[in-house]
Design a protein around this motif. Sequence first.
Motif, PDB file in Angstrom:
ATOM      1  N   GLY A 254       5.774  -3.090   2.818  1.00 23.20           N
ATOM      2  CA  GLY A 254       4.213  -3.085   3.421  1.00 23.20           C
ATOM      3  C   GLY A 254       4.367  -4.792   3.946  1.00 23.20           C
ATOM      4  O   GLY A 254       3.538  -5.201   5.235  1.00 23.20           O
ATOM      5  N   CYS A 255       4.554  -5.767   2.786  1.00 23.08           N
ATOM      6  CA  CYS A 255       4.195  -7.307   2.953  1.00 23.08           C
ATOM      7  C   CYS A 255       5.684  -7.619   4.052  1.00 23.08           C
ATOM      8  O   CYS A 255       5.182  -9.021   4.821  1.00 23.08           O
ATOM      9  CB  CYS A 255       4.669  -7.864   2.023  1.00 23.08           C
ATOM     10  N   SER A 256       6.531  -7.403   3.422  1.00 25.74           N
ATOM     11  CA  SER A 256       7.662  -7.293   4.559  1.00 25.74           C
ATOM     12  C   SER A 256       7.667  -7.464   5.929  1.00 25.74           C
ATOM     13  O   SER A 256       7.808  -7.953   6.868  1.00 25.74           O
ATOM     14  CB  SER A 256       9.084  -7.031   4.305  1.00 25.74           C
ATOM     15  N   LEU A 257       6.300  -5.975   6.613  1.00 25.46           N
ATOM     16  CA  LEU A 257       6.261  -5.691   7.798  1.00 25.46           C
ATOM     17  C   LEU A 257       5.532  -6.060   7.531  1.00 25.46           C
ATOM     18  O   LEU A 257       5.266  -7.134   9.502  1.00 25.46           O
ATOM     19  CB  LEU A 257       5.332  -3.903   7.692  1.00 25.46           C
ATOM     20  N   VAL A 258       4.708  -6.743   7.255  1.00 28.16           N
ATOM     21  CA  VAL A 258       3.540  -7.986   8.093  1.00 28.16           C
ATOM     22  C   VAL A 258       4.167  -8.993   7.965  1.00 28.16           C
ATOM     23  O   VAL A 258       3.834  -9.965   9.246  1.00 28.16           O
ATOM     24  CB  VAL A 258       2.760  -8.551   6.563  1.00 28.16           C
ATOM     25  N   ALA A 259       5.007  -9.715   7.638  1.00 27.78           N
ATOM     26  CA  ALA A 259       5.834 -10.982   8.071  1.00 27.78           C
ATOM     27  C   ALA A 259       6.405 -10.371   9.362  1.00 27.78           C
ATOM     28  O   ALA A 259       5.993 -11.656   9.779  1.00 27.78           O
ATOM     29  CB  ALA A 259       6.810 -11.171   7.062  1.00 27.78           C
ATOM     30  N   VAL A 260       6.657  -9.505   9.508  1.00 31.11           N
ATOM     31  CA  VAL A 260       7.100  -9.304  10.818  1.00 31.11           C
ATOM     32  C   VAL A 260       6.813  -9.046  12.166  1.00 31.11           C
ATOM     33  O   VAL A 260       6.425  -9.832  12.635  1.00 31.11           O
ATOM     34  CB  VAL A 260       8.157  -7.992  11.269  1.00 31.11           C
ATOM     35  N   VAL A 261       5.335  -9.031  12.008  1.00 32.69           N
ATOM     36  CA  VAL A 261       3.723  -8.590  12.608  1.00 32.69           C
ATOM     37  C   VAL A 261       3.474 -10.183  13.091  1.00 32.69           C
ATOM     38  O   VAL A 261       3.535 -10.773  14.047  1.00 32.69           O
ATOM     39  CB  VAL A 261       2.851  -8.147  12.099  1.00 32.69           C
ATOM     40  N   TRP A 262       3.636 -11.234  11.508  1.00 34.38           N
ATOM     41  CA  TRP A 262       3.174 -12.472  11.864  1.00 34.38           C
ATOM     42  C   TRP A 262       4.462 -13.157  13.344  1.00 34.38           C
ATOM     43  O   TRP A 262       4.026 -13.587  13.581  1.00 34.38           O
ATOM     44  CB  TRP A 262       3.328 -13.335  10.838  1.00 34.38           C
ATOM     45  N   GLN A 263       5.772 -12.936  12.494  1.00 39.12           N
ATOM     46  CA  GLN A 263       6.857 -13.295  12.965  1.00 39.12           C
ATOM     47  C   GLN A 263       6.053 -13.394  14.718  1.00 39.12           C
ATOM     48  O   GLN A 263       6.385 -14.030  15.694  1.00 39.12           O
ATOM     49  CB  GLN A 263       8.369 -12.894  12.781  1.00 39.12           C
TER      50      GLN A 263
ATOM     51  N   THR B  62      12.796   1.945  -8.736  1.00 39.84           N
ATOM     52  CA  THR B  62      11.646   1.985  -9.121  1.00 39.84           C
ATOM     53  C   THR B  62      11.268   3.199  -9.630  1.00 39.84           C
ATOM     54  O   THR B  62      10.035   2.938 -11.048  1.00 39.84           O
ATOM     55  CB  THR B  62      10.807   1.096  -8.220  1.00 39.84           C
ATOM     56  N   ARG B  63      11.308   4.176  -8.985  1.00 36.64           N
ATOM     57  CA  ARG B  63      10.501   5.607  -9.319  1.00 36.64           C
ATOM     58  C   ARG B  63       9.056   5.151  -9.179  1.00 36.64           C
ATOM     59  O   ARG B  63       8.322   5.404  -9.454  1.00 36.64           O
ATOM     60  CB  ARG B  63      10.490   5.967 -10.233  1.00 36.64           C
ATOM     61  N   CYS B  64       8.732   3.742  -8.582  1.00 35.20           N
ATOM     62  CA  CYS B  64       6.726   3.179  -8.355  1.00 35.20           C
ATOM     63  C   CYS B  64       6.608   3.706  -6.938  1.00 35.20           C
ATOM     64  O   CYS B  64       7.455   2.385  -6.336  1.00 35.20           O
ATOM     65  CB  CYS B  64       6.945   2.332  -8.925  1.00 35.20           C
ATOM     66  N   LEU B  65       5.407   4.559  -6.000  1.00 34.86           N
ATOM     67  CA  LEU B  65       5.418   4.209  -4.721  1.00 34.86           C
ATOM     68  C   LEU B  65       5.124   2.972  -4.408  1.00 34.86           C
ATOM     69  O   LEU B  65       4.727   2.782  -3.196  1.00 34.86           O
ATOM     70  CB  LEU B  65       4.929   6.150  -4.771  1.00 34.86           C
ATOM     71  N   ARG B  66       3.648   2.572  -5.354  1.00 33.97           N
ATOM     72  CA  ARG B  66       2.723   1.741  -4.313  1.00 33.97           C
ATOM     73  C   ARG B  66       3.448   0.314  -4.476  1.00 33.97           C
ATOM     74  O   ARG B  66       3.435   0.045  -3.964  1.00 33.97           O
ATOM     75  CB  ARG B  66       1.779   1.516  -6.009  1.00 33.97           C
ATOM     76  N   SER B  67       4.159   0.429  -5.545  1.00 36.65           N
ATOM     77  CA  SER B  67       5.298  -1.305  -5.861  1.00 36.65           C
ATOM     78  C   SER B  67       6.301  -1.221  -3.959  1.00 36.65           C
ATOM     79  O   SER B  67       6.773  -1.941  -3.777  1.00 36.65           O
ATOM     80  CB  SER B  67       6.314  -1.231  -7.053  1.00 36.65           C
ATOM     81  N   THR B  68       6.937  -0.044  -4.533  1.00 39.73           N
ATOM     82  CA  THR B  68       7.549   0.187  -3.290  1.00 39.73           C
ATOM     83  C   THR B  68       7.180  -0.015  -1.893  1.00 39.73           C
ATOM     84  O   THR B  68       7.430  -0.978  -1.109  1.00 39.73           O
ATOM     85  CB  THR B  68       8.778   1.529  -2.819  1.00 39.73           C
TER      86      THR B  68
ATOM     87  N   GLY C 195      -1.235  -2.849  -9.540  1.00 39.89           N
ATOM     88  CA  GLY C 195      -0.130  -3.419 -10.431  1.00 39.89           C
ATOM     89  C   GLY C 195       0.830  -2.188  -9.760  1.00 39.89           C
ATOM     90  O   GLY C 195       0.859  -1.743  -8.983  1.00 39.89           O
ATOM     91  N   VAL C 196       1.792  -1.518 -11.334  1.00 36.59           N
ATOM     92  CA  VAL C 196       2.575  -0.674 -10.868  1.00 36.59           C
ATOM     93  C   VAL C 196       3.137   0.384 -11.840  1.00 36.59           C
ATOM     94  O   VAL C 196       1.700   0.521 -12.507  1.00 36.59           O
ATOM     95  CB  VAL C 196       4.153  -1.399 -11.324  1.00 36.59           C
ATOM     96  N   SER C 197       3.168   1.285 -11.703  1.00 43.36           N
ATOM     97  CA  SER C 197       2.867   2.877 -12.375  1.00 43.36           C
ATOM     98  C   SER C 197       3.449   2.079 -14.087  1.00 43.36           C
ATOM     99  O   SER C 197       4.306   1.606 -14.056  1.00 43.36           O
ATOM    100  CB  SER C 197       3.435   3.775 -11.881  1.00 43.36           C
ATOM    101  N   SER C 198       2.848   2.966 -14.741  1.00 42.94           N
ATOM    102  CA  SER C 198       3.617   2.442 -16.302  1.00 42.94           C
ATOM    103  C   SER C 198       5.026   4.057 -16.368  1.00 42.94           C
ATOM    104  O   SER C 198       5.533   2.301 -17.576  1.00 42.94           O
ATOM    105  CB  SER C 198       2.083   3.373 -17.562  1.00 42.94           C
TER     106      SER C 198
END
Length: 820
Positions: free
Chosen positions: A284-293, A273-279, A407-410
């Motif tokens: 982060g959301c995948s790690l949140v799922a681990v915390v919830w589990q 992606t070359r996009c830090l925020r989307s990566t 969003g993502v980087s332009s």
Amino acid sequence: MHSPSPRTGAAAQIASLSEFDTRSGSRLERMVFNHRLAVIVCCALATIVLALTAWTRLGLNASFEKMLPRSHPYIQNYLAHRADLRGLGDSLRIVVENKKGDIYSPQYLDALRRLQDELFLTPGVDRAWLKSLWAPGVRWTEVTEEGFRGGPVMPDNYDGSARATEQLRANIARAGVAGSLVGNDFKSSMIIVPLLDKDAQTGQRIDYRALSHALEDMRVRYATDAQGQPTGIEIHIVGFAKLVGDLIDGLHQVALYFAIAALVAALILYGYTRCLRSTALVLGCSLVAVVWQLGLVAAFGFELDPYSILVPFLVFAIGVSHGAQKMNGIMQDIGRGAHRLVAARYTFRRLFLAGLTALVADVVGFAVLMVIDIPVIRELALSASLGVGVLIFTNLILLPVLLSRVGVSSAAARRSLRDEQEDGGPGQGRVLATLVRFTERRWAIGTLAATAGLLVLGLAASMHLKIGDLDAGAPELRPQSRYNRDNAYIAANYSLSSDTFAVIVKTDKEGCLRYDTLVEADRLAWALQQVPGVQTTVSLANAVRQITAGSNEGSPKWLTIARNQDVLNYGAQQASVNNPELFNTDCSVMPVIAYLADHRADTLERVVAASAQFAVAHSNDERRFALAAGSAGIEAATNIVVHKAWNQMLVLVYAAVIALCFITFRNWRAVVVAVVPLVVTSVLCEALMVALGIGVKVATLPVVALGVGIGVDYALYLLSVQLAEQRAGATLAQAYGRALRFTGKVVALVGITLAAGVLTWAFSPIKFQADMGILLGFMFLWNMVGAVVLIPALSHFLLQPKARAPAAQQDSIGHAAAQA
């Protein structure tokens, strides 16, 4: 540059929020995106609460009870008579070696005594049945002119003198414990430590990790003196409790491999992606799922064990897979000029159903493991199902909401759109053009022919797949691990192994003293001795025979089972002094114990077959031969349950996946296209297990179910876009090409990411984790390859409308696309 498809072009036409109708979309979409702040706040609060729950309540332990398939008749027989079969369940065998001499050294014997005293006071030890040279219950017996004489093997007045040492030497010879409690070379002796189910003082289950650490502390302390000099004492420890303790210690390294896998995923995603925020948001959301589990597992009162510790990573990996698809769709729409909120909502519309179906398939893939009657597998199934279930909220809902905010980087969006065009870079263009050619008849026929050849070879190899352990020692650990080196030392220096298989002889009270019962037990022992892999057998019949001969001046003529009941009663009474484990207090239960050379699958199968055949032929109203107790007996029962569950699990997981695909596509042809690559991968995975010498057991049983459940994700995402494009009027080649550009690249990306992450497990000191890493890596890659290669080839014959095809058939394909 190709024109945007109807499914992807609508977002590009709305660059301003004022042009977008916020009332459009499904009720779920409106509820989520019209209340984005509420969604984010609720998810944040849930994450905080569940993180605190996991931190304060989640433990890491294991239980001998949870490894037992409790509904199996063998285990029910064992549990029903567990109190009468001490030492034939969960126990430790601790061998103390004198590297500077033999067992008669006063310094050695003093160390052995002190170690036994420590073990005697260790929480969870069944003290009444502890055995060693210092235990008063270990006795010798001899026949003299005056009759029987006997006493404890360790002289009452032992003081380390030469006279006391000679007496000990004579007692060991008279007790016949060489090869069992004493090494064949007389340089070591064994302490047998049976364990209770729970700590008698606290009532809690035994903490195997704490017990293992206590044993390791003893190992270190007895190896060196106060000045730090080596004492020549080396301790070797085997047993379920020590194995689990070593596994739990090794599993603390899983955190390192988890971090490595997350880093690999981050690098690959960022490289794409070359996009830090989307990566960062996908990870982060995948790690949140681990915390919830983890929080939910703790809230339900469960704990992590050596087999379920890998589930958090699988949840993370599945989350990355679905998150990358959402990120890719949003990034492409933003690249076309759409507002980030519009892009998120249109991507939600396009991919939510496919993602939901895939996650439900994953949940079902885990949930079918609940049919296996082994508590540790059922807890793994529940834990994994919870983890995958929460991904619906964290990666299908929370992630698009967060991306709609930030969003993502332009630059990344423009790059994504440029790469998505038909005239992309030359390298990428050649790859995509090559993959699209699999929709052509000649390429499709060749692909299916090659697949059929691989399938035949895989089926031939998978016929040799074994159930159970294929190696000596503990296959969960590396051959060079301390545990397996200890096991190898004990196997080399002792005649009797720790692998015991016991057939339970059940009679009325005092029934085991009857002549015909002892004769039948003796015949069973003889039958087992003829089975390859059986070292020897021990039973009350053996003891009575020896005592009867000893009562008659040791004459070999009396080395038999006498018909006289008084003689049998006397023999049993004498046997109870030295071997109380040979029958219970009212003599209604007695085991016939076979000591096995190993616990390999073939050995257990032979012993079970011989025992079961004898039990059927010789059981009657007066006596019943029931299988089975002992460590090998329990493992044999587990193997039988695993063997039955293997095929049952595959049938259920494929039935569930087929049903979900049919609900999604409403077209049997699309279901075949989605499922065939999974079948091929499953067969090849079984062939790989044969090639690597991996048997099907508790640790490896879930792998194929996981591979099927996760692998169907690839097909669902590709077919969803492909069928939508076909419905819009595109040819199969055009539809598949656009599916590759929109979701196919991410399918390949995810397959490589997941495989790279789990392949790092191959370096784990825990062998079953390494095996799972290799097998899962193989399945991730082959499911990805099968999806991008077999789907177009199968689609050529099943999903490509013919020139003169009836309208109903084309409507069916269009309906399948609409459902996608």
